[in-house]
Design an enzyme around this catalytic site. Structure first.
Site, mmCIF file in Angstrom:
data_model
loop_
_atom_site.group_PDB
_atom_site.id
_atom_site.type_symbol
_atom_site.label_atom_id
_atom_site.label_comp_id
_atom_site.label_asym_id
_atom_site.label_seq_id
_atom_site.Cartn_x
_atom_site.Cartn_y
_atom_site.Cartn_z
ATOM 1 N N ASN A 152 -3.592 -3.828 -8.012
ATOM 2 C CA ASN A 152 -2.263 -4.017 -8.401
ATOM 3 C C ASN A 152 -1.590 -5.375 -7.914
ATOM 4 O OD1 ASN A 152 -0.555 -0.615 -7.021
ATOM 5 N ND2 ASN A 152 -2.632 -1.406 -6.772
ATOM 6 N N LYS A 158 -8.497 -5.152 3.376
ATOM 7 C CA LYS A 158 -8.498 -6.617 2.423
ATOM 8 C C LYS A 158 -8.460 -7.437 3.393
ATOM 9 C CE LYS A 158 -5.217 -7.513 -0.748
ATOM 10 N NZ LYS A 158 -4.340 -7.020 -1.796
ATOM 11 N N ASN A 179 -5.241 -2.485 4.873
ATOM 12 C CA ASN A 179 -5.234 -2.019 2.856
ATOM 13 C C ASN A 179 -6.812 -1.299 2.515
ATOM 14 O OD1 ASN A 179 -5.191 -1.994 0.147
ATOM 15 N ND2 ASN A 179 -4.073 -3.329 -0.364
#
Ligand code: ING
Length: 311
Positions: free
Chosen positions: A197, A127, A110
């Site tokens: 998100n 990430k 990610n």
């Protein structure tokens, strides 16, 4: 003469399972053009800004979820965004699902990239804090399977020099962990860019809905103040195929004050003419790391992962 620069945060409304890359990239380009019209020099886009938040779904075979990953960036579909950045001389942060080959092995992260105003990728971050689970929890209307689809980032928390100062990147859940920002601040970061998100509902425990927004804001404002840096936070939000995520995109000053906030759960641009010297007094006084930190007492932070009760 203070270093004032207009930064933009480009919030994205829902991206659905059947949304095409082409349609999404047009939305990103439209937001970038709006940012340019408002005099912005940098734009922060959300985490996984090219696709729906697919870790909410259970996939068992890689063929089912491979379509959400970018094998190259820019790609033919994303090239218009890079071209627009170069045309308008705007830098940007973009979150996306990265598929890459390292030492002959396919790896998936990610990821976010930092792209300079001339369209070159000057930084990449993968990430590190992956929330949720590797396997489905089963009894919820959606899952949170980032540990299933992504590996833990292997690039640390880099900080990148730009014409507007030193920029650090992180992604979503990273913002809940103070270590994220402190490492980058110790490298001199003056601006943190992040996308997120964040599902409106927490599937792991029964949490009042208002706390999602509160914890999000708390994380950003604490990070900004405790490191004397600007925070740019871009949501992908709204109802993606019926699964809702919070908005609340924000620009937070080094004083910890939110100076701009999105009001919708759609595509929305917020901007602020940021004084990049505003954090200097904070880093010289209350958070003068060299003068006040006592690292001889902090050892457990890097030597112990979980809680261990001393009997
Ligand atoms: N999303 C959420 C976030 O950290 C989450 C997951 C929400 C974890 C709330 C814990 C509490 O904002 C992502 N993508 O990390």
């Amino acid at each position: 003469m203070s270093r004032r620069v207009v930064f933009a945060v480009a919030q994205l409304g829902p991206i659905h399972l059947d949304s095409s890359r082409k349609a999404v990239v047009k939305r990103l380009v439209d937001l970038m053009r709006e940012a340019h019209a408002r005099g912005a020099k940098w734009v922060t886009f959300p985490e996984l800004a090219l696709t729906t938040f697919f870790p909410r779904y259970v996939y068992n075979d890689v063929e089912e979820y491979d379509r959400f990953f970018e094998e190259e960036l820019p790609s033919p579909e994303t090239q218009p965004l890079f071209d627009c950045a170069r045309e308008l001389s705007i830098g940007f942060y973009l979150g996306y699902a990265e598929k890459t080959v390292i030492d002959g092995k396919v790896r998936r992260f990610n990821t976010s990239v930092l792209v300079s105003p001339n369209g070159d990728i000057i930084g990449k971050y993968r990430k590190i804090h992956l929330p949720g689970t590797k396997d489905p929890i089963g009894d919820a209307e959606f899952e949170h399977l980032e540990k299933r689809y992504f590996e833990v980032g292997d690039l640390g928390f880099p900080v990148h020099k730009s014409e507007v100062g030193r920029i650090g990147m992180c992604i979503c859940n990273d913002r809940r962990w103070p270590e994220t920002f402190r490492v980058m601040a110790l490298k001199g970061a003056e601006v943190f860019m992040l996308g997120y998100n964040t599902p409106t509902r927490n599937i792991h425990y029964n949490e009042p809905a208002h706390l999602r927004e509160h914890h999000h804001r708390l994380s950003l404002e604490s990070a900004a103040y405790q490191n004397g840096a600007w925070v740019m936070a871009a949501a992908k939000c709204g109802s993606e195929d019926g699964f809702t995520m919070i908005g609340g995109s924000a620009i937070v000053a080094p004083t910890g004050e939110t100076v701009a906030r999105a009001v919708s759960e759609d595509d929305e641009l917020i901007t602020h003419n940021c004084d990049l010297d505003l954090g200097a007094y904070i880093r010289r006084s209350v958070f003068n790391f060299a003068k006040h930190r006592r690292i001889e007492h902090y050892g457990l932070i890097t030597t112990q992962t979980g809680v261990e009760i001393e009997e």
